[in-house]
Write an enzyme that holds these catalytic residues in place. Sequence first.
Site, PDB file in Angstrom:
ATOM      1  N   HIS A 120       0.809  -1.221   0.000  1.00 14.44           N
ATOM      2  CA  HIS A 120       0.000   0.000   0.000  1.00 14.44           C
ATOM      3  C   HIS A 120       0.848   1.280   0.000  1.00 14.44           C
ATOM      4  CE1 HIS A 120      -2.958   2.968   1.140  1.00 14.44           C
ATOM      5  NE2 HIS A 120      -2.399   3.123   2.317  1.00 14.44           N
ATOM      6  N   ASP A 177      -3.597   8.239  -0.933  1.00 18.79           N
ATOM      7  CA  ASP A 177      -3.838   7.143   0.018  1.00 18.79           C
ATOM      8  C   ASP A 177      -5.257   6.607  -0.183  1.00 18.79           C
ATOM      9  OD1 ASP A 177      -3.548   5.570   2.439  1.00 18.79           O
ATOM     10  OD2 ASP A 177      -4.693   7.121   3.477  1.00 18.79           O
ATOM     11  N   GLU A 228       1.219   5.116  12.628  1.00 21.44           N
ATOM     12  CA  GLU A 228      -0.119   4.766  13.082  1.00 21.44           C
ATOM     13  C   GLU A 228      -0.290   3.252  13.230  1.00 21.44           C
ATOM     14  OE1 GLU A 228      -3.153   6.219  10.516  1.00 21.44           O
ATOM     15  OE2 GLU A 228      -4.719   5.994  12.004  1.00 21.44           O
ATOM     16  N   ASP A 229       0.124   2.513  12.219  1.00 20.77           N
ATOM     17  CA  ASP A 229      -0.187   1.081  12.175  1.00 20.77           C
ATOM     18  C   ASP A 229       0.997   0.183  12.496  1.00 20.77           C
ATOM     19  OD1 ASP A 229      -2.617   1.933  11.297  1.00 20.77           O
ATOM     20  OD2 ASP A 229      -2.193   1.567   9.187  1.00 20.77           O
ATOM     21  N   ASP A 247     -22.048  14.642 -24.409  1.00 18.51           N
ATOM     22  CA  ASP A 247     -20.607  14.557 -24.137  1.00 18.51           C
ATOM     23  C   ASP A 247     -20.206  13.234 -23.498  1.00 18.51           C
ATOM     24  OD1 ASP A 247     -21.821  15.022 -21.725  1.00 18.51           O
ATOM     25  OD2 ASP A 247     -20.345  16.481 -21.027  1.00 18.51           O
ATOM     26  N   HIS A 257       3.741   6.772   5.524  1.00 16.24           N
ATOM     27  CA  HIS A 257       2.529   7.419   6.042  1.00 16.24           C
ATOM     28  C   HIS A 257       1.733   6.556   7.024  1.00 16.24           C
ATOM     29  CE1 HIS A 257       0.182   5.316   2.884  1.00 16.24           C
ATOM     30  NE2 HIS A 257      -0.845   5.520   3.684  1.00 16.24           N
TER      31      HIS A 257
HETATM   32 MN    MN Z   1      -2.690   4.460   4.074  1.00 11.37          MN
END
Ligand code: MN
Length: 536
Positions: free
Chosen positions: A47, A137, A75-76, A258, A71
């Site tokens: 990811h 993300d 957090e994880d 269109d 990123h």
């Molecule tokens: Mn992420």
Amino acid sequence: MTTVKEILAQMSNSTPEDTALIEKAYAFGLKAHEGHTRYSGEPYFIHPTAVAKYLAEFGMDAPTIAAALLHDAIEDAKATPEEVEKEFGKEVLFLVEGVTKLGKHKYQGGERHAESLRRLLVATSADVRVLIIKLADRYHNMTTIEHVPEHKRRRIAIETLEIYAPIADRLGIGRLKRELEDLSFPVVDPDAYQHAVEVSKLKSKETEQGLLRVQKDLRHALVRKKIQDFSTSIRTKGLWSLHQKLKRKNDDITQIHDIAALRVIVPTVDDCYSVLGIIHSLWKPLPGEFKDYIAFPKPNGYQSLHTTVLTADAGIVEMQVRTQEMHARAQFGIASHMSYKQLGKAAPKGAFQRLSFPWIRDLVPTLLNFRKAAVPAPASVPHKQKPGSDIPRWLTELADAHAAVAGTQDFVDGLKSDFFSHRVFVFTPTGDVIDLPVQSTPADFAYAIHSDLGNHMNGAKVNGKLVSFDTALRNGDVVEILTRESAHPTAKWLEYAKTSMAKRHIRNALEQFAPKAPVVEEKPAKKKRASKKRLK
Ligand code: MN
């Protein structure tokens, strides 16, 4: 898994330092996410590397790409902010933490929603790259949404449609807007999605051969008129965008011209107008359908000439003419303004931050409007909020303030007179946002909430710590006012308060509680300070 080579290959003009930074972040992220898996069961690091590659394609700078690789590491995974700062510096840590904070705030009903918008504004008013990473993300998470547990899928898709796609649009990142919409659409409303797919297929089948002939005729005409290096393509309308238009036209397919459009890209603006002349000499334009977005760009910066013509081969056809530069901007929007490719190595430090300010001011009305875009809500998902209760007051006020200054700003030089550069956003303990002028104090905060709160202020805490009443508040501070029934304003408070509203309330209270007090003044505070000096 995306390799570091693949990411670096997307970065043109990168310096050896850039390469070293990306390689280091890649190795760090790989280690931090070791043993960590996605819903799909694949290694988690798939990811962040996909997000990083996507941002590299957009031409974002090395710190942004490094932050993308990291990123989710705090957090994880196992990394700490201290490690990230030590290894990658303050700038990268700021970007990583900006994205991390946003991620923690899940969207749930009106209040949570206001909360997430507020966080978005606060973080992005400091550095818009935070938001661009967040968009990338979200894009990658949407591409793998089928692995997310079913009960979460819909919430994520609605949030994407309502918040992230409009933001991408406002940033002018047309490519990302469309991808976010068309990935969310089938999750949010599968039936309408199927319908749009069928309409699109049917229409394209009908016009495909004809459009190819029109394209060929146009190419021949351009060559005869000596237009140099042009390129043409047939672009089909996004499905969500088609769905919106179908709704506006009461599902009358014949009213939509269109679904497929012919796009011409030429080197210069002069060429654009020449091509327009050639098109109009070949086919009759429909009156009222010509739009000159070159002379009058859309608010998000989009530029092109749009005209709709009547052809024998394909019926009514929309044509779009633009330069290569306009095309890049239509796809990458603000990212193309901000990329290291454009800014170059000579870009002054903080260039990104400066670019972010006028942009975010413009974003506010977009955020206000997105609620109006009707997202179908099946009976199984009850609407938690009352109509009209979903727009927080502070946001409306921001939009008003925006209206007052709109059009007076230059894109880059506008910082000094910019609304956001003169405001701080602080929070109540329950998470409401109060926006105040820079240099505001707890006294201003208290009176901004309620005059009673101000009039009985006995103490103030900022981020849990007791502070004096004249402490200047900073962006993101959580401010708590302690009260006591017997507490009342004193003349000294006029010095603590910076806003005219607080001063007015304090003067009123001084008259009320101590009508004979000699310090009560009718004159504005500036004069008061002057007179104090004289006393010394
Ligand atoms: Mn992420």
